[in-house]
Design a protein around this motif. Structure first.
Motif, PDB file in Angstrom:
ATOM      1  N   UNK A   1       0.806  -1.217   0.000  1.00 10.31           N
ATOM      2  CA  UNK A   1       0.000   0.000   0.000  1.00 10.31           C
ATOM      3  C   UNK A   1       0.841   1.269   0.000  1.00 10.31           C
ATOM      4  N   UNK A   2       2.158   1.146   0.092  1.00 13.93           N
ATOM      5  CA  UNK A   2       3.005   2.332  -0.021  1.00 13.93           C
ATOM      6  C   UNK A   2       3.037   2.843  -1.459  1.00 13.93           C
ATOM      7  N   UNK A   3       2.747   1.977  -2.424  1.00 10.96           N
ATOM      8  CA  UNK A   3       2.711   2.379  -3.823  1.00 10.96           C
ATOM      9  C   UNK A   3       1.516   3.284  -4.089  1.00 10.96           C
ATOM     10  N   UNK A   4       1.676   4.187  -5.055  1.00  6.53           N
ATOM     11  CA  UNK A   4       0.534   4.990  -5.478  1.00  6.53           C
ATOM     12  C   UNK A   4       0.776   6.475  -5.559  1.00  6.53           C
ATOM     13  N   UNK A   5       1.806   6.973  -4.827  1.00  6.76           N
ATOM     14  CA  UNK A   5       2.026   8.422  -4.825  1.00  6.76           C
ATOM     15  C   UNK A   5       3.466   8.783  -5.161  1.00  6.76           C
ATOM     16  N   UNK A   6       4.157   7.879  -5.838  1.00  6.08           N
ATOM     17  CA  UNK A   6       5.531   8.182  -6.214  1.00  6.08           C
ATOM     18  C   UNK A   6       6.571   7.442  -5.404  1.00  6.08           C
ATOM     19  N   UNK A   7       6.198   6.364  -4.721  1.00  7.95           N
ATOM     20  CA  UNK A   7       7.173   5.555  -4.002  1.00  7.95           C
ATOM     21  C   UNK A   7       8.160   4.942  -4.988  1.00  7.95           C
ATOM     22  N   UNK A   8       9.406   4.828  -4.581  1.00  2.43           N
ATOM     23  CA  UNK A   8      10.472   4.341  -5.461  1.00  2.43           C
ATOM     24  C   UNK A   8      11.271   3.277  -4.744  1.00  2.43           C
ATOM     25  N   UNK A   9      11.758   2.304  -5.496  1.00  3.58           N
ATOM     26  CA  UNK A   9      12.560   1.268  -4.865  1.00  3.58           C
ATOM     27  C   UNK A   9      12.989   0.205  -5.835  1.00  3.58           C
ATOM     28  N   UNK A  10      13.402  -0.937  -5.275  1.00  4.34           N
ATOM     29  CA  UNK A  10      13.891  -2.047  -6.091  1.00  4.34           C
ATOM     30  C   UNK A  10      13.954  -3.275  -5.210  1.00  4.34           C
ATOM     31  N   UNK A  11      14.022  -4.425  -5.860  1.00  2.00           N
ATOM     32  CA  UNK A  11      14.246  -5.690  -5.162  1.00  2.00           C
ATOM     33  C   UNK A  11      15.503  -6.347  -5.701  1.00  2.00           C
ATOM     34  N   UNK A  12      15.995  -7.345  -4.968  1.00  2.00           N
ATOM     35  CA  UNK A  12      17.149  -8.118  -5.403  1.00  2.00           C
ATOM     36  C   UNK A  12      16.870  -9.603  -5.274  1.00  2.00           C
TER      37      UNK A  12
END
Length: 396
Positions: A336-347
């Motif tokens: 639910x952090x997605x939706x307003x410009x959250x950014x990240x990555x997985x490995x």
């Protein structure tokens, strides 16, 4: 093709990489002081222990770090940095080490970051864009004319950063006899898809690494150290070997692509290993605390303490749709952090970071999910962490 919506403007570099004003450094404090709901963060801690418990856990061990603003409100370790001696393909289970030989996870345990390395490569590239030495829409062939495949198709720097070059996801460079043969294969590789169409590819960051090294005359490990980790004080972040790291895989064929045995402190990714451990797509090791600093610097507009690694306009460029190196608003791992410009990555090894400029929050989850053997990815725990953080903000 996706385009960044604002022009790239050159911005003067601060002398020595420092800003005119110092920004707050991370400090450990309570969820309440961070403006986060303590009940949700207690559940974050409970979750990480549950994920690393039992006979067949999600991960042998994990570290989670969560914060808002300058406050690190959660820093928790659970499980084991080294739990298994090997993997038994007959039973499909790990062979447990004796209790006295296992290595417990600590908050300071380094992890093989896998594809989180791409974020550092992207920041190193945007640093050159900020300096004006690299054009974001310039053709890769202008810098690497000997990379004939990319040059012939007019692949651009932006396309490498946004995975829209048309290059295939990966090449079996680990099967080539030596570095010369690997480099020749990479130079000849041509897009298999239509440039401008999204296809996530390790090759994008490998080409970007070669471009940066050709442009600057410095290797990627030096660029990351001098431009990012040293100014930010990320003393635990470096390319391997990293002897005290959490173990990863008992890497053997047929489930892996090479026969290397149980890995600890050397890069898991077979191509990065074949390339000497320093690669644009994989190879970095780091800790939860160091990655929290990295998140804090980006949320702070590129500054942390007295250091500045990017101007705020260029941090904004990293996070402008579709993202340069960073993935934006992906519920499958951000919840639910997605939706307003959250950014990240997985490995691939079990790592994740996500930061949300809208709420000034960040979360880091480092886990050795591939210890003792790789398995189909389960992103539920990553998404659950993002959801708990989003709810922790809304509850205040």
């Amino acid at each position: 093709m996706h385009r960044v919506r604002h022009p790239v403007r050159r911005r003067p570099r601060h002398p020595g990489g420092s800003g005119a004003l110092s920004t707050p450094r991370l400090r450990i404090d309570t969820p309440e002081r961070a403006g986060l709901d303590p009940a949700q963060l207690r559940r974050v801690v409970e979750d990480v222990h549950a994920l690393t418990s039992g006979a067949d856990p999600w991960a042998a061990g994990a570290v989670v770090a969560v914060g808002r603003g300058p406050v690190l409100a959660v820093e928790e370790a659970a499980g084991w940095a080294v739990r298994y001696a090997s993997y038994d393909p007959r039973t499909g289970r790990g062979v447990e080490l004796p209790a006295g030989s296992r290595v417990p996870m600590t908050a300071g345990t380094p992890f093989d970051l896998a594809s989180l390395t791409k974020l550092f490569t992207a920041v190193a590239a945007v640093q050159q864009i900020e300096r004006g030495t690299l054009g974001i829409d310039a053709a890769v062939g202008a810098y690497l004319p000997d990379f004939r495949g990319a040059a012939a198709h007019g692949v651009t720097v932006r396309q490498l950063l946004t995975h829209t070059s048309g290059l295939r996801p990966e090449l079996p460079l680990y099967d080539y006899a030596d570095d010369a043969a690997r480099l020749a294969r990479l130079r000849a590789e041509q897009p298999v898809g239509v440039p401008g169409t999204y296809c996530y590819s390790d090759l994008n960051m490998l080409l970007l690494q070669h471009l940066l090294e050709r442009l600057t005359g410095r290797t990627l490990d030096v660029l990351v150290h001098e431009g990012i980790t040293r100014p930010l004080g990320m003393t635990a972040t470096r390319f391997g070997p990293c002897p005290g790291a959490a173990a990863t895989e008992d890497q053997r064929r047929p489930w892996a692509k090479a026969d290397r045995g149980m890995l600890r402190g050397v890069v898991h990714d077979e191509n990065a290993w074949a390339l000497g451990g320093v690669a644009g797509h994989a190879g970095l090791f780091s800790t939860g605390r160091d990655l929290a600093i990295f998140c804090r610097a980006l949320l702070g507009g590129g500054a942390y303490g007295p250091a500045r690694i990017l101007g705020s306009d260029f941090v904004e460029l990293l996070f402008t749709e579709p993202g340069l190196g960073f993935a934006l608003d992906q519920p499958w791992f951000m919840g639910e952090l997605a939706g307003r410009g959250a950014a990240g990555h997985t490995g691939f090894t079990g790592t994740m970071l996500v930061l949300d400029p809208a709420t000034d929050t960040f979360a880091v989850l480092l886990a050795n999910t591939v210890h003792p053997c790789r398995r189909p990815p389960d992103n539920g725990p990553r998404a659950a962490l993002g959801t708990r953080l989003a709810r922790a903000v809304r509850a205040i």
